[in-house]
Structure formats: structure tokens, C-alpha cells
Motif scaffolding. Structure first.
Motif, PDB file in Angstrom:
ATOM      1  N   SER A  36       0.825  -1.205   0.000  1.00 36.49           N
ATOM      2  CA  SER A  36       0.000   0.000   0.000  1.00 36.49           C
ATOM      3  C   SER A  36       0.860   1.255   0.000  1.00 36.49           C
ATOM      4  O   SER A  36       2.074   1.199   0.176  1.00 36.49           O
ATOM      5  N   LYS A  37       0.208   2.388  -0.178  1.00 38.69           N
ATOM      6  CA  LYS A  37       0.920   3.652  -0.322  1.00 38.69           C
ATOM      7  C   LYS A  37       1.505   4.162   1.001  1.00 38.69           C
ATOM      8  O   LYS A  37       1.267   3.595   2.059  1.00 38.69           O
ATOM      9  N   MET A  38       2.259   5.255   0.918  1.00 42.34           N
ATOM     10  CA  MET A  38       3.003   5.773   2.067  1.00 42.34           C
ATOM     11  C   MET A  38       2.103   6.281   3.201  1.00 42.34           C
ATOM     12  O   MET A  38       2.401   6.087   4.375  1.00 42.34           O
ATOM     13  N   PHE A  39       0.990   6.939   2.836  1.00 42.40           N
ATOM     14  CA  PHE A  39       0.166   7.555   3.889  1.00 42.40           C
ATOM     15  C   PHE A  39      -1.311   7.172   3.830  1.00 42.40           C
ATOM     16  O   PHE A  39      -2.144   7.772   4.491  1.00 42.40           O
ATOM     17  N   CYS A  40      -1.653   6.176   2.971  1.00 44.29           N
ATOM     18  CA  CYS A  40      -3.048   5.718   2.901  1.00 44.29           C
ATOM     19  C   CYS A  40      -3.056   4.244   2.541  1.00 44.29           C
ATOM     20  O   CYS A  40      -1.999   3.650   2.322  1.00 44.29           O
ATOM     21  N   ALA A  41      -4.246   3.660   2.450  1.00 45.52           N
ATOM     22  CA  ALA A  41      -4.327   2.209   2.240  1.00 45.52           C
ATOM     23  C   ALA A  41      -4.454   1.825   0.763  1.00 45.52           C
ATOM     24  O   ALA A  41      -4.624   0.655   0.431  1.00 45.52           O
ATOM     25  N   CYS A  42      -4.347   2.780  -0.146  1.00 46.14           N
ATOM     26  CA  CYS A  42      -4.467   2.465  -1.575  1.00 46.14           C
ATOM     27  C   CYS A  42      -3.364   1.514  -2.023  1.00 46.14           C
ATOM     28  O   CYS A  42      -2.237   1.596  -1.541  1.00 46.14           O
ATOM     29  N   ALA A  43      -3.725   0.651  -2.989  1.00 46.68           N
ATOM     30  CA  ALA A  43      -2.753  -0.329  -3.492  1.00 46.68           C
ATOM     31  C   ALA A  43      -1.693   0.349  -4.361  1.00 46.68           C
ATOM     32  O   ALA A  43      -1.980   1.299  -5.086  1.00 46.68           O
ATOM     33  N   ASN A  51      -6.601   3.527  -8.197  1.00 43.99           N
ATOM     34  CA  ASN A  51      -6.033   3.324  -6.859  1.00 43.99           C
ATOM     35  C   ASN A  51      -5.825   4.660  -6.170  1.00 43.99           C
ATOM     36  O   ASN A  51      -4.706   5.082  -5.921  1.00 43.99           O
ATOM     37  N   VAL A  52      -6.929   5.302  -5.883  1.00 46.48           N
ATOM     38  CA  VAL A  52      -6.850   6.616  -5.243  1.00 46.48           C
ATOM     39  C   VAL A  52      -7.915   6.720  -4.147  1.00 46.48           C
ATOM     40  O   VAL A  52      -8.897   5.970  -4.163  1.00 46.48           O
ATOM     41  N   CYS A  53      -7.683   7.622  -3.193  1.00 48.98           N
ATOM     42  CA  CYS A  53      -8.652   7.837  -2.117  1.00 48.98           C
ATOM     43  C   CYS A  53      -8.548   9.301  -1.698  1.00 48.98           C
ATOM     44  O   CYS A  53      -7.669  10.020  -2.167  1.00 48.98           O
ATOM     45  N   PRO A  54      -9.426   9.763  -0.814  1.00 47.55           N
ATOM     46  CA  PRO A  54      -9.368  11.180  -0.426  1.00 47.55           C
ATOM     47  C   PRO A  54      -7.994  11.595   0.113  1.00 47.55           C
ATOM     48  O   PRO A  54      -7.574  12.735  -0.085  1.00 47.55           O
ATOM     49  N   ILE A  55      -7.269  10.663   0.762  1.00 46.76           N
ATOM     50  CA  ILE A  55      -5.972  11.053   1.348  1.00 46.76           C
ATOM     51  C   ILE A  55      -4.947  11.332   0.252  1.00 46.76           C
ATOM     52  O   ILE A  55      -4.331  12.400   0.217  1.00 46.76           O
ATOM     53  N   CYS A  56      -4.777  10.365  -0.692  1.00 46.79           N
ATOM     54  CA  CYS A  56      -3.722  10.598  -1.691  1.00 46.79           C
ATOM     55  C   CYS A  56      -4.184  11.567  -2.774  1.00 46.79           C
ATOM     56  O   CYS A  56      -3.372  12.056  -3.559  1.00 46.79           O
ATOM     57  N   LEU A  57      -5.483  11.878  -2.797  1.00 47.02           N
ATOM     58  CA  LEU A  57      -5.950  12.920  -3.720  1.00 47.02           C
ATOM     59  C   LEU A  57      -5.869  14.303  -3.062  1.00 47.02           C
ATOM     60  O   LEU A  57      -6.161  15.314  -3.688  1.00 47.02           O
TER      61      LEU A  57
END
Ligand code: ADP
Ligand code: MG
Ligand code: ZN
Length: 476
Positions: free
Chosen positions: A22-29, A39-45
């Protein structure tokens, strides 16, 4: 032009993509093959009101790398925001480490020389812009992927040394399994800084930075180009301008990047949404114990314990998997030199023609070890060994079984061989005459005749010994 008047001074910044799920600061793959922006979510966006959380696995991989590079781990490090405006950076800043990096003061040794590592820190990647025609598309799948940045002191003195450093670093990282280090895929991006100075001078000259070097060859060619360019400027009494240059592998030239992408003021400040990163000694100890023997340590064993030459050792340690395969085969065949030769020529030959890595090589170490032991004990000839190897590759059967079935075992009862030798001597009266008149070189012909009849089942030396014995005994 006296080019040897100047020496090159090179320091490198390398960004390595860590092999996390998963990514550095969120759970996206971390997965680029997927549909863009899936593979995006509110955190990495970077949507308002979201909070980042540190990926522990990324921290562990970074610590592992730092330890392997002989760095000191800072028990307390912190995150910072690096601001710039770009379409692939939705937050408007990148979370990185600035004043307090995860690790400092390491080194990598190449040919007995230490290249000092200034710092190693964690950060997140940006997204990716895809330019097509008059449009630019943005894919945020890479946004927030964990990276480590590794910065050297300006200790490198030539393009060759730069390539050696990168090669060794890549080997260490792949041995640690912290990254795939595929340069073409952007897992391992390097940005060398280069300046020139008069030989004997201790102050650093004005540097330029090279970007867009996505292969070791580009690194070498890019640095050679830039060293030449700076040499010309300086020998003509000019001044080098500090700037960032983009390497173009098609024209083999480096041109300055557009100035708006060069903005120097990143307005760094501490990341208020993340607490300091505290690394307990117990975690460091735990990670230290997971570090495998690294390439140079393994090379030393091959050279000192097994007496292999440096070139062979370098080939065997190129990847951890290949070195592991070697270690596994020598458990089944004690002739280490023979194993090394076979791995380097025959096995690598197969890997190259089939274009597969060693972990997809179909022959298991014990099967290959058995074959090599048979050659070592002179139970089969080398030629028969190669035939059996082909057969093993095709069928996966064991060496001894194939040797027996095909009648390739060298017989230790020599009755048949002796019969054939006597027959051959009788059939070749004229040749035998020549031998007796002193032309001993014809022996080779007789050996060849006999080997042909026994279809390589016996060793040439033994056949030769026996023929000489008969010819000398039956002297009139
Ligand atoms: P920046 O903050 O611009 O990234 P750094 O001090 O972090 O600069 O240095 C980046 C890299 O450039 C380091 O690897 C460093 O060793 C190297 N470097 C710095 N100054 C010079 C110079 N004058 N010549 C060659 N390399 C240099
Ligand atoms: Mg820097
Ligand atoms: Zn996300």
C-alpha cells in the motif's frame, strides 16, 4: 584542449520505489497496471479534512536499506511539506523529510573506495502526467507511493565510478528485496550533480544537475556529455551556470529544463498532520537481524573460501537468487570450480536464450548437482554431461537415469573397450606401422576411431592409455 586539467566531481540523488503493498500515507494499493486513477482515495488525492498515516512497512524497508548502507538511524525524525504547484501533485505539496531525515552518514564501497551517503529519507511520489498530442492526462495511481531518497556526498570522480556506484546500490537493494529497482519502470531514478574543478583544488565548482536518465547507459553518456560541455566552458574562460538539464537519449544532448519547473523556493515546513517518527532500538535490532549477507560479503566467500576468480564471483553475485542457486548446487557437488563454470556458461546460456530469471530455471539444484558430480567423478564424459543436461531441460528426469538409459556411463569393466581397441589396431595396419616408425601423432587417429565405436562412453585419456599400452606391448 588540456582536458586533464580538470577533475569531475559527482554527487547523486537517487529515488527508490519501495516494494510495499500500500501507499506511504493511505491504504491504496501500489499497482500501476490498473486503470488510471483507480487506486486513489481522499488522502492521496489531497482532499480537505483528511489525515495521513505512516505505512510501517515502508519505514521498515527504509531502515533496512539505511542499515545495509552503513547509515546511522535517527531515533527521531520528522516529516515536512515541500510545496510546489504542478498538476500531478493534488495536495500542492509533497510530504517528505527535510531537516530531520530518517538516516545519515552511511557509505557504499566500490573497488575499495567509500562513497559516503549523506542522508536517506522517506517521502511520497507524485502522480504521472501522460502527454498525448495537445492534451495532457493525469494519472494519480502513483500519487503517494513510498520512496526513499538516497543522497551521496560529492565523492564520485568519473562516469564509470557513477555507474559502479549505481550498480552496487541496485544489487544491495535487490538483495534486501526492498525494491525491484527496474530503472525503465521508474523504480530507481537517479539525478547526478556534476561540477569540475582544477586538479588539486579542494573547493567545489558550480554544479549542474542531470535529470531523465533512465538507464545506466544514459547515466554514463549523460555525465560524459556534461563533463565535456563544462570542460569546454571552463577552458574557454567561461562560467558554468547552476541549472538542471534534461538528458535526451535520442540526440545525446542535455538541455536546460524550462525555468518554471525549476522553482527553488519550496517553502518547506514541518508537516503538522504527522507526529515525529520515533524508531525504538528494538525495531532497529529486529530489522538488522533480517539483513541477509550482502553482495560484497558473498563475493569475499566465493573468492577467499572457494578460490573463484573475481570475474566469476562478480557474475555469480549479480543477483541474490543466482548466488543462492550456486550455494544450493554446491551442497550437491563438491567441485566448486566445476559448478561455477557450469552456472556461468551452461545455465546462464539457457537463461539468456529463454529470457528467464534464475528462479524460473527448470532444473533444481540437486538435479544439476547430481549431474556435475557424475562429471566430477568421471562417471560420464563432459560431452555426455552436456547431452544429459539438454535431456534434463526437456524432460526434468534425473541425470543418472538418463545416463543409464542412453548407455552413457563410462564402463569400469573394460573388457568391451579392450576388444574394440584390439579390433581397431588390426583394422589399421598402415597407421600402426607409422606409429612404430616413430610417428606417434597417429595415436590420436586411433583414439578417435575407438571413441567413435564406443560412442563417447569412455574417457579419451583412458582410451589413449590403453591403445599406447597395446601398441607398445605388441612391438615385434
Ligand atoms: P540540493 O539541496 O540542491 O538538492 P544537495 O546539497 O542536497 O543540494 O546536493 C545534492 C547532490 O549534489 C548531493 O549528492 C551532493 O553531493 C551533490 N553536490 C552538491 N554540490 C556539488 C558540486 N559542487 N559538485 C558536484 N556535486 C555536488
Ligand atoms: Mg537535495
Ligand atoms: Zn489513497
Amino acid at each position: 584542449m588540456r582536458t586533464n586539467q580538470y577533475e569531475a566531481v559527482i554527487g547523486m540523488e537517487i529515488h527508490v520505489q519501495l516494494k510495499t503493498r500500500s501507499k506511504m500515507f493511505c491504504a491504496c494499493a501500489v499497482q500501476f497496471k490498473d486503470r488510471p486513477n483507480s487506486n486513489v482515495c481522499p488522502i492521496c488525492l489531497g482532499l480537505p479534512g483528511t489525515l495521513p498515516t505512516v505505512n510501517l512497512e515502508a519505514v521498515r524497508l527504509a531502515i533496512k536499506t539505511a542499515l545495509a548502507l552503513n547509515c546511522t538511524i535517527n531515533k527521531k525524525s520528522s516529516f515536512a511539506r515541500k510545496h510546489y504547484f504542478y498538476p500531478d501533485l493534488p495536495k500542492g505539496y509533497q510530504i517528505t523529510q527535510y531537516k530531520e531525515p530518517l538516516a545519515v552518514n552511511g557509505h557504499v564501497e566500490i573497488n575499495g573506495k567509500k562513497i559516503r551517503i549523506k542522508r536517506l529519507h522517506l517521502e511520497e511520489d507524485s502522480g504521472k502526467l501522460i502527454h498525448s498530442g495537445r492534451e495532457s492526462l493525469v494519472d494519480f495511481n502513483r500519487c503517494g507511493v513510498p520512496l526513499i531518497e538516497i543522497v551521496t556526498e560529492p565523492d564520485i570522480r568519473s562516469p564509470e565510478e557513477a555507474v559502479q556506484y549505481l550498480g552496487e546500490l541496485k544489487r544491495i537493494l535487490t538483495y534486501l528485496n526492498v525494491s525491484d529497482c527496474d530503472m525503465e519502470k521508474g523504480h530507481f531514478r537517479c539525478e547526478p550533480n556534476v561540477s569540475l574543478r582544477k586538479v588539486g583544488e579542494t573547493q567545489l565548482g558550480v554544479r549542474t544537475e542531470l535529470k531523465n536518465l533512465n538507464s545506466l547507459r544514459n547515466v554514463k553518456e549523460g555525465l560524459e556529455f556534461e563533463i565535456n560541455r563544462q570542460t569546454k566552458i571552463l577552458t574557454q574562460g567561461g562560467k558554468v551556470v547552476q541549472e538542471t538539464l534534461l538528458w535526451d537519449e535520442k540526440t545525446k544532448t542535455a538541455l536546460p529544463m524550462r525555468s518554471k519547473e525549476e522553482s527553488e523556493d519550496y517553502r518547506y515546513f514541518f508537516e503538522p498532520d504527522l507526529p515525529p517518527l520515533i524508531v525504538p532500538q528494538s525495531l532497529i535490532n529486529e530489522i538488522q537481524s533480517e539483513i541477509p549477507l550482502l553482495p560484497q560479503a558473498r563475493k569475499k566467500i566465493l573468492v577467499n573460501k572457494y578460490q573463484l576468480n573475481e570475474e566469476s564471483a562478480d557474475i555469480i553475485i549479480e543477483s541474490k537468487e543466482f548466488a543462492d542457486y550456486f550455494d544450493a548446487v554446491i551442497k550437491h557437488c563438491s567441485n566448486v570450480q566445476l559448478v561455477a563454470n557450469w552456472l556461468i556458461t551452461e545455465v546462464r546460456g539457457v537463461l539468456n536464450t529463454q529470457n528467464i530469471p534464475i528462479n524460473e530455471f527448470p532444473v533444481s539444484p540437486d538435479v544439476l548437482g547430481e549431474l556435475l558430480t557424475m562429471i566430477d567423478r568421471k562417471e560420464i564424459t563432459i560431452k555426455a554431461g552436456k547431452m544429459i543436461f539438454e535431456e534434463i531441460l526437456k524432460t526434468g528426469r534425473r541425470a543418472r537415469e538418463i545416463a543409464e538409459e542412453k548407455g552413457l556411463l563410462i564402463s569400469f569393466e573394460e573388457d568391451t573397450l579392450i576388444k574394440i581397441i584390439k579390433e581397431t589396431i588390426q583394422e589399421n595396419h598402415d597407421v600402426v606401422e607409422k606409429y612404430r616408425k616413430g610417428k606417434t601423432t597417429v595415436l590420436g587417429f586411433l583414439v578417435g576411431e575407438v571413441l567413435r565405436k564406443v560412442k563417447g562412453k569412455f574417457l579419451p585419456q583412458r582410451v589413449s592409455e590403453l591403445i599406447s599400452k597395446f601398441l607398445n606391448e605388441s612391438q615385434p
